[in-house]
Structure formats: structure tokens, C-alpha cells
Enzyme design. Structure first.
Site, mmCIF file in Angstrom:
data_model
loop_
_atom_site.group_PDB
_atom_site.id
_atom_site.type_symbol
_atom_site.label_atom_id
_atom_site.label_comp_id
_atom_site.label_asym_id
_atom_site.label_seq_id
_atom_site.Cartn_x
_atom_site.Cartn_y
_atom_site.Cartn_z
ATOM 1 N N SER A 36 62.219 19.795 108.617
ATOM 2 C CA SER A 36 63.672 19.834 108.473
ATOM 3 C C SER A 36 64.218 21.186 108.931
ATOM 4 O O SER A 36 64.028 21.577 110.086
ATOM 5 C CB SER A 36 64.044 19.520 107.024
ATOM 6 O OG SER A 36 65.423 19.238 106.896
ATOM 7 N N ASP B 229 65.666 8.140 108.040
ATOM 8 C CA ASP B 229 65.986 9.466 107.498
ATOM 9 C C ASP B 229 67.497 9.594 107.282
ATOM 10 O O ASP B 229 68.267 9.559 108.244
ATOM 11 C CB ASP B 229 65.505 10.542 108.477
ATOM 12 C CG ASP B 229 65.545 11.944 107.889
ATOM 13 O OD1 ASP B 229 66.387 12.205 107.016
ATOM 14 O OD2 ASP B 229 64.733 12.779 108.321
ATOM 15 N N HIS C 266 63.464 10.988 104.574
ATOM 16 C CA HIS C 266 63.301 12.415 104.875
ATOM 17 C C HIS C 266 62.122 12.939 104.070
ATOM 18 O O HIS C 266 62.277 13.602 103.035
ATOM 19 C CB HIS C 266 64.601 13.149 104.508
ATOM 20 C CG HIS C 266 64.708 14.520 105.083
ATOM 21 N ND1 HIS C 266 64.698 14.765 106.450
ATOM 22 C CD2 HIS C 266 64.849 15.735 104.481
ATOM 23 C CE1 HIS C 266 64.831 16.067 106.653
ATOM 24 N NE2 HIS C 266 64.910 16.667 105.490
#
Length: 221
Positions: free
Chosen positions: A119, A171, A202
Site C-alpha cells: 500500500s 481492493d 486490501h
């Protein structure tokens, strides 16, 4: 006493490390977030891989109402373009370059160092790996985006760096098209890219952990 700036996990086989993975966590987490991944990879005993899991500094984050949290850089807008504080992102990338230098000073060839990130940490990993003056083993970008694609100063030493990009098809935090776009940008710049998607949000999943392990084995053996 000052807290350690990174969590370091030495090879489970007791050997002195001759390879290293520097793995950056996501927003609001810390280096311990990916600590369980290391044994889950079940790397073969023949490999002596050190994992360096840095902790991000505490910063106010605009999109979270200015709340101070663990962050590699400020996120200014949560639109598809993800407008970010580029100076802070680059400062975090410079810190990663320092970690690479630490590993080289400890006897690890830079060509046996992988930079990885999840991320927000993945956006830093893109910048850090592709701008690193030392040749690296690879870049692993997880559920992330290439925030500095239009401004990065690419290092000649890593112009053929192998890049592995993973993303969840569901996600809700970093939409999968954003991850695919990042992979497409580095591929258009001439880098060898392998892009994989997984049926997940995610996060990470067991199938992905197996693929990461296989990629690391292929990279380090």
C-alpha cells in the site's frame, strides 16, 4: 530510550544473512504488521535471508482529518490519482536507501537485496528501488500504486530491475485499476514486470504468500 526504527528478523537457519528483503508496511501500521509473513513464507533452509521491517514516522495525514498516525508520507486527496506529499515520500525513499547501505556495510551484495512494500509502503518502494544508485535484486509492490511515476529520477543501475506486482481484485482501499496502472507505467519504461491479481481485498492471502516465496527463491538462488 528511543524505539528501534526497524524490526530485523535474521535467517531462521542460524546462518549469517547473505540476502535481504526490506519490507515497508502500509498506512497506520508498523513493521510488526508483516512479521507473521516471514515464517509463513517457509523459505528453504538453503537460503539465508534477513528481513528488515522499518517503522514509519508519526505524521498528520490530511485525508484522515489531519490525525497523526504512522505514515510514510501525507496523502492529500483520496481520488484515483492519490495526490501525495512527494517530498515526504522521497524522504522515506532516502531512508530506504540508507537501509540498503546498512546491509551492504554488513557484507550483503546489493544485488541480493529486494525492496518491497504494501500500500503506502509500496509507493515508497517504487520510488526507492527505481531511484537506487546500487543495483538491486528486485522490487515487490503489493496492493499499491506508483505515486511518483511522472517525476521519478530513474537510476541507471536498476533499469532492468525485475518487478513483481500483486493486487487484490476486490481492493476497496487502493482500487485494482490503480495497481494495474502502476505496473503498466513501469512496463512502458522498459522494466520486466510480472502482474498478479488475487481474489481478496486490501490484504494478503495464502496463495499470494506462496507466490512471494517462489519469487524470492528464484531471485536469491
Amino acid at each position: 530510550m528511543t524505539a528501534a526504527r526497524e524490526l530485523i528478523i535474521e535467517p531462521s537457519n542460524g546462518k549469517k544473512a547473505d540476502a535481504c528483503v526490506i519490507l515497508l508496511h502500509g498506512l497506520g501500521a508498523d513493521g510488526h504488521d508483516f512479521e507473521p509473513l516471514v515464517p509463513a513464507l517457509a523459505l528453504p533452509e538453503s537460503l539465508a535471508v534477513r528481513f528488515v521491517l522499518p517503522h514509519a514516522p508519526q505524521l498528520p495525514v490530511t485525508v484522515n482529518g489531519g490525525m497523526t498516525m504512522s505514515a510514510w508520507y501525507d496523502i492529500l486527496e483520496m481520488n484515483l490519482g492519490r495526490r501525495v506529499d512527494v517530498e515526504q515520500l522521497r524522504a522515506s525513499a532516502e531512508r530506504v536507501h540508507g537501509l540498503v547501505e546498512d546491509q551492504v556495510a554488513d557484507g550483503i551484495d546489493s544485488r541480493r537485496i529486494v525492496i518491497a512494500g504494501f500500500s503506502q509502503g509500496g509507493a515508497v518502494a517504487y520510488e526507492a528501488a527505481l531511484s537506487c544508485a546500487r543495483p538491486l535484486a528486485g522490487l515487490l509492490a503489493l496492493s499499491t500504486y506508483f505515486a511518483t511515476a511522472d517525476s521519478i529520477d530513474l537510476a541507471d543501475a536498476n533499469r532492468r530491475l525485475p518487478i513483481e506486482v500483486h493486487h487484490g481484485s476486490a481492493d476497496p482501499v487502493v482500487p485494482e485499476p490503480l495497481g494495474r496502472e502502476g505496473a503498466g507505467k513501469v512496463e512502458s519504461l522498459g522494466y520486466p514486470v510480472n502482474y498478479r491479481t488475487y481474489e481478496m481485498g486490501h490484504s494478503l492471502c495464502p496463495e499470494q504468500a506462496r507466490d512471494i516465496a517462489d519469487w524470492l527463491v528464484a531471485t536469491f538462488q
